[in-house]
Design a protein around this motif. Structure first.
Motif, PDB file in Angstrom:
ATOM      1  N   GLN A 162       0.832  -1.213   0.000  1.00 32.23           N
ATOM      2  CA  GLN A 162       0.000   0.000   0.000  1.00 32.23           C
ATOM      3  C   GLN A 162       0.862   1.256   0.000  1.00 32.23           C
ATOM      4  OE1 GLN A 162      -3.552   0.307   2.510  1.00 32.23           O
ATOM      5  NE2 GLN A 162      -2.796   2.293   3.196  1.00 32.23           N
ATOM      6  N   LEU A 163       1.919   1.266   0.795  1.00 32.18           N
ATOM      7  CA  LEU A 163       2.837   2.406   0.851  1.00 32.18           C
ATOM      8  C   LEU A 163       3.334   2.754  -0.553  1.00 32.18           C
ATOM      9  CD1 LEU A 163       4.850   4.221   2.747  1.00 32.18           C
ATOM     10  CD2 LEU A 163       6.473   2.413   2.204  1.00 32.18           C
ATOM     11  N   ILE A 164       3.770   1.738  -1.272  1.00 39.59           N
ATOM     12  CA  ILE A 164       4.336   1.939  -2.606  1.00 39.59           C
ATOM     13  C   ILE A 164       3.246   2.276  -3.620  1.00 39.59           C
ATOM     14  CG2 ILE A 164       5.605   0.825  -4.488  1.00 39.59           C
ATOM     15  CD1 ILE A 164       6.996  -0.849  -2.135  1.00 39.59           C
ATOM     16  N   GLN A 165       2.131   1.563  -3.579  1.00 43.02           N
ATOM     17  CA  GLN A 165       1.040   1.815  -4.522  1.00 43.02           C
ATOM     18  C   GLN A 165       0.449   3.215  -4.341  1.00 43.02           C
ATOM     19  OE1 GLN A 165      -1.095  -0.096  -7.080  1.00 43.02           O
ATOM     20  NE2 GLN A 165       1.078  -0.494  -7.365  1.00 43.02           N
ATOM     21  N   ASN A 166       0.525   3.741  -3.126  1.00 41.01           N
ATOM     22  CA  ASN A 166       0.013   5.091  -2.874  1.00 41.01           C
ATOM     23  C   ASN A 166       1.040   6.171  -3.199  1.00 41.01           C
ATOM     24  OD1 ASN A 166      -2.541   4.268  -2.238  1.00 41.01           O
ATOM     25  ND2 ASN A 166      -2.249   4.349  -0.030  1.00 41.01           N
ATOM     26  N   GLY A 167       2.157   5.764  -3.808  1.00 35.67           N
ATOM     27  CA  GLY A 167       3.102   6.732  -4.348  1.00 35.67           C
ATOM     28  C   GLY A 167       4.231   7.167  -3.439  1.00 35.67           C
ATOM     29  N   TYR A 168       4.433   6.480  -2.313  1.00 35.80           N
ATOM     30  CA  TYR A 168       5.478   6.896  -1.368  1.00 35.80           C
ATOM     31  C   TYR A 168       6.769   6.099  -1.473  1.00 35.80           C
ATOM     32  CZ  TYR A 168       1.599   9.441   0.698  1.00 35.80           C
ATOM     33  OH  TYR A 168       0.523  10.279   0.888  1.00 35.80           O
ATOM     34  N   GLY A 169       6.844   5.153  -2.404  1.00 38.21           N
ATOM     35  CA  GLY A 169       8.045   4.330  -2.541  1.00 38.21           C
ATOM     36  C   GLY A 169       9.297   5.145  -2.757  1.00 38.21           C
ATOM     37  N   GLY A 170       9.250   6.038  -3.721  1.00 35.83           N
ATOM     38  CA  GLY A 170      10.416   6.877  -4.008  1.00 35.83           C
ATOM     39  C   GLY A 170      10.788   7.782  -2.851  1.00 35.83           C
ATOM     40  N   TYR A 171       9.784   8.335  -2.190  1.00 35.22           N
ATOM     41  CA  TYR A 171      10.022   9.248  -1.063  1.00 35.22           C
ATOM     42  C   TYR A 171      10.728   8.519   0.080  1.00 35.22           C
ATOM     43  CZ  TYR A 171       8.933  13.141   2.150  1.00 35.22           C
ATOM     44  OH  TYR A 171       9.008  14.202   3.036  1.00 35.22           O
ATOM     45  N   ILE A 172      10.366   7.268   0.293  1.00 42.01           N
ATOM     46  CA  ILE A 172      10.972   6.482   1.372  1.00 42.01           C
ATOM     47  C   ILE A 172      12.302   5.862   0.937  1.00 42.01           C
ATOM     48  CG2 ILE A 172      10.681   4.419   2.849  1.00 42.01           C
ATOM     49  CD1 ILE A 172       8.774   6.768   3.602  1.00 42.01           C
ATOM     50  N   PHE A 173      12.315   5.208  -0.221  1.00 40.84           N
ATOM     51  CA  PHE A 173      13.462   4.385  -0.601  1.00 40.84           C
ATOM     52  C   PHE A 173      14.497   5.078  -1.474  1.00 40.84           C
ATOM     53  CE2 PHE A 173       9.958   1.232   0.022  1.00 40.84           C
ATOM     54  CZ  PHE A 173      10.437   0.704   1.212  1.00 40.84           C
ATOM     55  N   ASP A 174      14.140   6.156  -2.169  1.00 36.35           N
ATOM     56  CA  ASP A 174      15.094   6.849  -3.034  1.00 36.35           C
ATOM     57  C   ASP A 174      15.677   8.090  -2.381  1.00 36.35           C
ATOM     58  OD1 ASP A 174      14.691   4.923  -4.973  1.00 36.35           O
ATOM     59  OD2 ASP A 174      13.207   6.101  -6.082  1.00 36.35           O
ATOM     60  N   TYR A 177      16.317  -0.590   4.954  1.00 35.42           N
ATOM     61  CA  TYR A 177      17.283  -1.046   3.951  1.00 35.42           C
ATOM     62  C   TYR A 177      16.883  -2.405   3.365  1.00 35.42           C
ATOM     63  CZ  TYR A 177      20.653   2.717   4.815  1.00 35.42           C
ATOM     64  OH  TYR A 177      21.276   3.943   4.904  1.00 35.42           O
ATOM     65  N   LYS A 178      16.365  -3.298   4.205  1.00 33.69           N
ATOM     66  CA  LYS A 178      15.913  -4.612   3.717  1.00 33.69           C
ATOM     67  C   LYS A 178      14.732  -4.441   2.759  1.00 33.69           C
ATOM     68  CE  LYS A 178      17.225  -7.069   7.929  1.00 33.69           C
ATOM     69  NZ  LYS A 178      16.665  -7.641   9.173  1.00 33.69           N
ATOM     70  N   ALA A 179      13.789  -3.578   3.136  1.00 34.54           N
ATOM     71  CA  ALA A 179      12.622  -3.337   2.278  1.00 34.54           C
ATOM     72  C   ALA A 179      13.062  -2.669   0.974  1.00 34.54           C
ATOM     73  CB  ALA A 179      11.600  -2.475   3.007  1.00 34.54           C
ATOM     74  N   LYS A 180      14.071  -1.806   1.052  1.00 30.37           N
ATOM     75  CA  LYS A 180      14.567  -1.111  -0.144  1.00 30.37           C
ATOM     76  C   LYS A 180      15.113  -2.115  -1.165  1.00 30.37           C
ATOM     77  CE  LYS A 180      18.053   2.280  -1.677  1.00 30.37           C
ATOM     78  NZ  LYS A 180      17.347   2.602  -2.884  1.00 30.37           N
ATOM     79  N   LYS A 181      15.763  -3.170  -0.690  1.00 29.80           N
ATOM     80  CA  LYS A 181      16.281  -4.202  -1.611  1.00 29.80           C
ATOM     81  C   LYS A 181      15.133  -4.831  -2.406  1.00 29.80           C
ATOM     82  CE  LYS A 181      20.502  -5.468   0.777  1.00 29.80           C
ATOM     83  NZ  LYS A 181      21.211  -6.465   1.564  1.00 29.80           N
ATOM     84  N   ILE A 182      14.038  -5.124  -1.732  1.00 34.31           N
ATOM     85  CA  ILE A 182      12.866  -5.708  -2.405  1.00 34.31           C
ATOM     86  C   ILE A 182      12.277  -4.679  -3.369  1.00 34.31           C
ATOM     87  CG2 ILE A 182      10.547  -6.669  -2.086  1.00 34.31           C
ATOM     88  CD1 ILE A 182      11.532  -7.485   0.806  1.00 34.31           C
ATOM     89  N   TYR A 183      12.169  -3.444  -2.891  1.00 34.36           N
ATOM     90  CA  TYR A 183      11.624  -2.351  -3.714  1.00 34.36           C
ATOM     91  C   TYR A 183      12.467  -2.141  -4.966  1.00 34.36           C
ATOM     92  CZ  TYR A 183      10.534   2.495  -5.060  1.00 34.36           C
ATOM     93  OH  TYR A 183      10.209   3.633  -5.756  1.00 34.36           O
ATOM     94  N   ASP A 184      13.778  -2.013  -4.791  1.00 37.33           N
ATOM     95  CA  ASP A 184      14.673  -1.757  -5.924  1.00 37.33           C
ATOM     96  C   ASP A 184      14.615  -2.883  -6.963  1.00 37.33           C
ATOM     97  OD1 ASP A 184      15.473   0.671  -4.889  1.00 37.33           O
ATOM     98  OD2 ASP A 184      17.404  -0.067  -4.127  1.00 37.33           O
ATOM     99  N   ALA A 185      14.534  -4.124  -6.494  1.00 34.83           N
ATOM    100  CA  ALA A 185      14.508  -5.271  -7.400  1.00 34.83           C
ATOM    101  C   ALA A 185      13.187  -5.382  -8.167  1.00 34.83           C
ATOM    102  CB  ALA A 185      14.759  -6.554  -6.614  1.00 34.83           C
ATOM    103  N   ASN A 186      12.125  -4.763  -7.636  1.00 33.83           N
ATOM    104  CA  ASN A 186      10.786  -4.916  -8.220  1.00 33.83           C
ATOM    105  C   ASN A 186      10.079  -3.586  -8.451  1.00 33.83           C
ATOM    106  OD1 ASN A 186      10.442  -8.001  -7.880  1.00 33.83           O
ATOM    107  ND2 ASN A 186      11.121  -7.290  -5.875  1.00 33.83           N
TER     108      ASN A 186
END
Length: 168
Positions: A71-83, A103-112
């Protein structure tokens, strides 16, 4: 250039008596007001790094507690948190375990990233929870630690008030 943000001492004291999440909320509500509720290139410069870190925690906490990383990522906050240097900021704020979780979640985010951020129907969105079970343990870890993380961040804010707002 960051905008001067003022917070009432009385409002802060009242919020602190209600809990650490309410204390943090006094700041984040002001930040959201200043940026007009929109994070974009124009509004990013209205807040300083400390303020962005606190606002990012607000979004992270709200979204993950309600619907997890998907939900965090789908609601558009992925870049704000992980980038952005959010995880590094959290370590500086004194929540090292939480920083490692990011950092662990960022690895999953970056890969997908491309797939995670793709527009979805409600049905496709719900199916993402099965596709991205890799987030499950991290979500559970955060939910178990959330009160302590929030309290530590609130303590950091209280010890460095001048970085987050001018107290009147």
């Amino acid at each position: 250039m960051a905008t001067t943000i003022e917070v009432s001492d009385d409002v802060l004291k009242e919020a602190a008596s209600l809990g650490m999440d309410e204390f943090i909320s006094v700041f984040t509500k002001k930040y959201l007001e200043v940026i007009g509720g929109k994070l974009n290139a124009e509004t990013m410069e209205l807040l300083n790094g400390y303020q962005h870190s606190l606002l990012a925690y607000h979004f992270f906490r709200e979204e993950v507690m309600e619907g997890g990383f998907v939900q965090l990522i789908q609601n558009g906050y992925g870049g704000y948190i992980f980038d952005n240097p959010f995880a590094k900021s959290m370590r500086m704020f004194g929540v090292e375990g939480f920083s490692k979780l990011i950092y662990k979640a960022k690895k999953i985010y970056d890969a997908n990233k491309e797939d995670l951020e793709k527009e979805r129907t409600e049905e496709e969105f719900m199916a993402m929870y099965e596709l991205y079970e890799a987030f499950d343990d991290l979500e559970e870890e955060f939910l178990d630690a959330e009160e302590e993380v929030t309290a530590t961040i609130a303590e950091f804010v209280d010890d460095h008030l001048e970085e987050f707002a001018i107290i009147k």
